[in-house]
Design an enzyme around this catalytic site. Structure first.
Site, mmCIF file in Angstrom:
data_model
loop_
_atom_site.group_PDB
_atom_site.id
_atom_site.type_symbol
_atom_site.label_atom_id
_atom_site.label_comp_id
_atom_site.label_asym_id
_atom_site.label_seq_id
_atom_site.Cartn_x
_atom_site.Cartn_y
_atom_site.Cartn_z
ATOM 1 N N LYS A 45 0.859 -1.115 -0.095
ATOM 2 C CA LYS A 45 -0.098 -0.055 -0.003
ATOM 3 C C LYS A 45 0.900 1.274 -0.008
ATOM 4 O O LYS A 45 0.565 2.380 0.486
ATOM 5 C CB LYS A 45 -1.103 0.170 1.018
ATOM 6 C CG LYS A 45 -2.047 -1.115 1.265
ATOM 7 C CD LYS A 45 -2.316 -1.666 0.166
ATOM 8 C CE LYS A 45 -3.402 -1.136 -0.525
ATOM 9 N NZ LYS A 45 -3.976 -1.857 -1.799
ATOM 10 N N HIS A 100 6.855 -7.350 -1.946
ATOM 11 C CA HIS A 100 6.818 -6.588 -0.873
ATOM 12 C C HIS A 100 7.616 -7.325 0.110
ATOM 13 O O HIS A 100 7.650 -6.677 1.379
ATOM 14 C CB HIS A 100 5.265 -6.620 -0.464
ATOM 15 C CG HIS A 100 4.351 -6.048 -1.567
ATOM 16 N ND1 HIS A 100 4.348 -4.637 -1.745
ATOM 17 C CD2 HIS A 100 3.045 -6.390 -1.663
ATOM 18 C CE1 HIS A 100 3.348 -4.511 -2.414
ATOM 19 N NE2 HIS A 100 2.531 -5.409 -2.609
ATOM 20 N N SER A 130 -4.886 2.879 3.802
ATOM 21 C CA SER A 130 -4.971 2.168 2.596
ATOM 22 C C SER A 130 -5.166 0.656 2.842
ATOM 23 O O SER A 130 -6.146 -0.123 2.291
ATOM 24 C CB SER A 130 -3.924 2.390 1.806
ATOM 25 O OG SER A 130 -4.033 2.033 0.612
HETATM 26 S S1 PPS Z 1 -0.655 -2.970 -3.109
HETATM 27 O O1 PPS Z 1 -1.935 -3.724 -3.149
HETATM 28 O O2 PPS Z 1 0.196 -3.125 -1.870
HETATM 29 O O3 PPS Z 1 0.269 -3.259 -4.191
HETATM 30 O O4 PPS Z 1 -0.848 -1.419 -3.271
HETATM 31 P P1 PPS Z 1 0.053 -0.318 -3.515
HETATM 32 O O5 PPS Z 1 0.092 -0.119 -5.200
HETATM 33 O O6 PPS Z 1 1.237 -0.512 -2.927
HETATM 34 O O7 PPS Z 1 -0.709 1.008 -3.121
HETATM 35 C C1 PPS Z 1 -2.081 1.243 -3.509
HETATM 36 C C2 PPS Z 1 -2.169 2.651 -3.075
HETATM 37 O O8 PPS Z 1 -1.770 3.604 -4.335
HETATM 38 C C3 PPS Z 1 -2.740 4.399 -4.765
HETATM 39 N N1 PPS Z 1 -2.380 4.485 -6.222
HETATM 40 C C4 PPS Z 1 -2.266 5.973 -6.650
HETATM 41 N N2 PPS Z 1 -2.058 7.103 -6.126
HETATM 42 C C5 PPS Z 1 -2.039 8.089 -6.893
HETATM 43 N N3 PPS Z 1 -1.862 8.118 -8.295
HETATM 44 C C6 PPS Z 1 -1.712 6.798 -8.880
HETATM 45 N N4 PPS Z 1 -1.710 6.727 -10.183
HETATM 46 C C7 PPS Z 1 -1.990 5.667 -8.236
HETATM 47 N N5 PPS Z 1 -1.981 4.350 -8.446
HETATM 48 C C8 PPS Z 1 -2.548 3.674 -7.203
HETATM 49 C C9 PPS Z 1 -4.178 3.611 -4.469
HETATM 50 O O9 PPS Z 1 -5.160 4.285 -4.708
HETATM 51 C C10 PPS Z 1 -3.791 3.299 -2.990
HETATM 52 O O10 PPS Z 1 -3.902 4.205 -2.158
HETATM 53 P P2 PPS Z 1 -5.326 4.681 -1.460
HETATM 54 O O11 PPS Z 1 -4.811 5.828 -0.147
HETATM 55 O O12 PPS Z 1 -5.882 3.452 -0.954
HETATM 56 O O13 PPS Z 1 -6.003 5.499 -2.237
#
Ligand code: PPS
Length: 285
Positions: A45, A100, A130
């Site tokens: 996340k 991860h 998140s």
């Molecule tokens: S995972 O499931 O662990 O692989 O998740 P991960 O990709 O590490 O993190 C997910 C969060 O990243 C946000 N996200 C983004 N934020 C801004 N811009 C873009 N393009 C983007 N893509 C993914 C996603 O919404 C999750 O954060 P939260 O706070 O839940 O919205």
């Protein structure tokens, strides 16, 4: 296969669904990292998929065709999952890989490899929030319980991939030229500048128009609509699509809407204790 339960691999909690001790051991001891691999590493996340989208766009000079036609899990497999390891083993180089895993479980072949590592980190309070929401509809994860309960689990490392503090501290010790550190907050603050820094690290040159295209197609809104990246293709068995969306808010500081003052102060107290002596100022400090 039992859903929503964890087992521990060398002390690190991992979901029963999609992971096996056998493939973890293979990945740790036998999997060969290649010099031209690019591996995105992060605590869950932290903005992993955002980085994967950015890398896919950079690699194709800002052209979105690849990221909009090939599933994220095939473009950048998670090497610690049984399926991801299989994709990685059949992936023609150069490979984009993802994990991860904490440093101590990373493939041992890293020590003799020149592969490039991009470590993405994020304000742990936003990571917590998140994760809390994601765990409500991503079937491999344990039910988070109340926010009060989840804060304790998170601070004690009783969540998948263990302690955020140990993860970040473990990886930050890897002070090598082939390891690049960047935060979710930096991506937010200056995406174009961050893309340029990533390009420099990868040895990839993009012209001004190509940089603009990367920034455009990596935006939250466009990624949210990209079926290959927004998790909408994940089978119902893994994800209850009616209960929530992977592309949730994509902002910095959402923790302020979810943690009480007391929870936030308690978090800060533990944070200061655990991060004492790290000697780095993070964008969220
Ligand atoms: S995972 O499931 O662990 O692989 O998740 P991960 O990709 O590490 O993190 C997910 C969060 O990243 C946000 N996200 C983004 N934020 C801004 N811009 C873009 N393009 C983007 N893509 C993914 C996603 O919404 C999750 O954060 P939260 O706070 O839940 O919205």
């Amino acid at each position: 296969m039992t859903e929503r339960t964890y087992f521990t691999y060398k002390g690190i909690p991992l979901p029963t669904m999609g992971y096996s001790e056998e493939s973890l051991s293979y990945m740790e001891n036998e999997f060969q990292l290649l010099d031209d691999d690019v591996v995105t590493v992060s605590y869950p996340k932290s903005g992993t998929n955002w980085m994967l989208e950015i890398l896919g766009l950079i690699w194709h000079d800002g052209d979105p065709s690849w990221v909009q036609s090939v599933l994220m899990s095939d473009r950048s497999p998670w090497i610690e999952t049984a399926d991801g390891l299989n994709v990685a083993l059949n992936y023609p180089p150069p490979r984009f890989l993802t994990t991860h895993l904490p440093f101590q479980l990373f493939p041992k072949s890293f020590l003799h490899s020149k592969c490039k590592i991009i470590y993405v980190m994020r304000n742990p309070k936003d990571v917590l929030v998140s994760h809390y929401h994601f765990a409500k509809f991503f079937q491999p994860l344990e039910e988070p319980g109340t926010m009060e309960e989840f804060v304790e689990k998170f601070l004690n490392g009783n969540v998948i991939y263990g302690s955020w503090f140990d993860h970040v501290k473990g990886w930050m010790k890897m002070n090598r030229p082939n390891v690049f550190f960047i935060s979710y907050e930096e991506l937010h603050q200056d995406l174009r500048g961050s893309v340029k820094r990533i390009c420099y690290f990868l040895g990839k040159e993009l012209d001004s128009h190509q940089l603009d295209e990367v920034v455009k197609y990596a935006s939250f809104q466009i990624m949210k609509d990209n079926k290959m990246s927004n998790f909408s293709q994940i089978p119902e068995e893994y994800m209850n699509h009616k209960k929530g969306k992977f592309m949730r808010k994509g902002i910095c500081g959402d923790w302020k809407n979810h943690l009480t003052v007391a929870q936030s102060e308690h978090f800060d107290h533990v944070y200061q204790e655990k991060m004492q002596g790290v000697g780095v100022t993070f964008p969220w400090d």
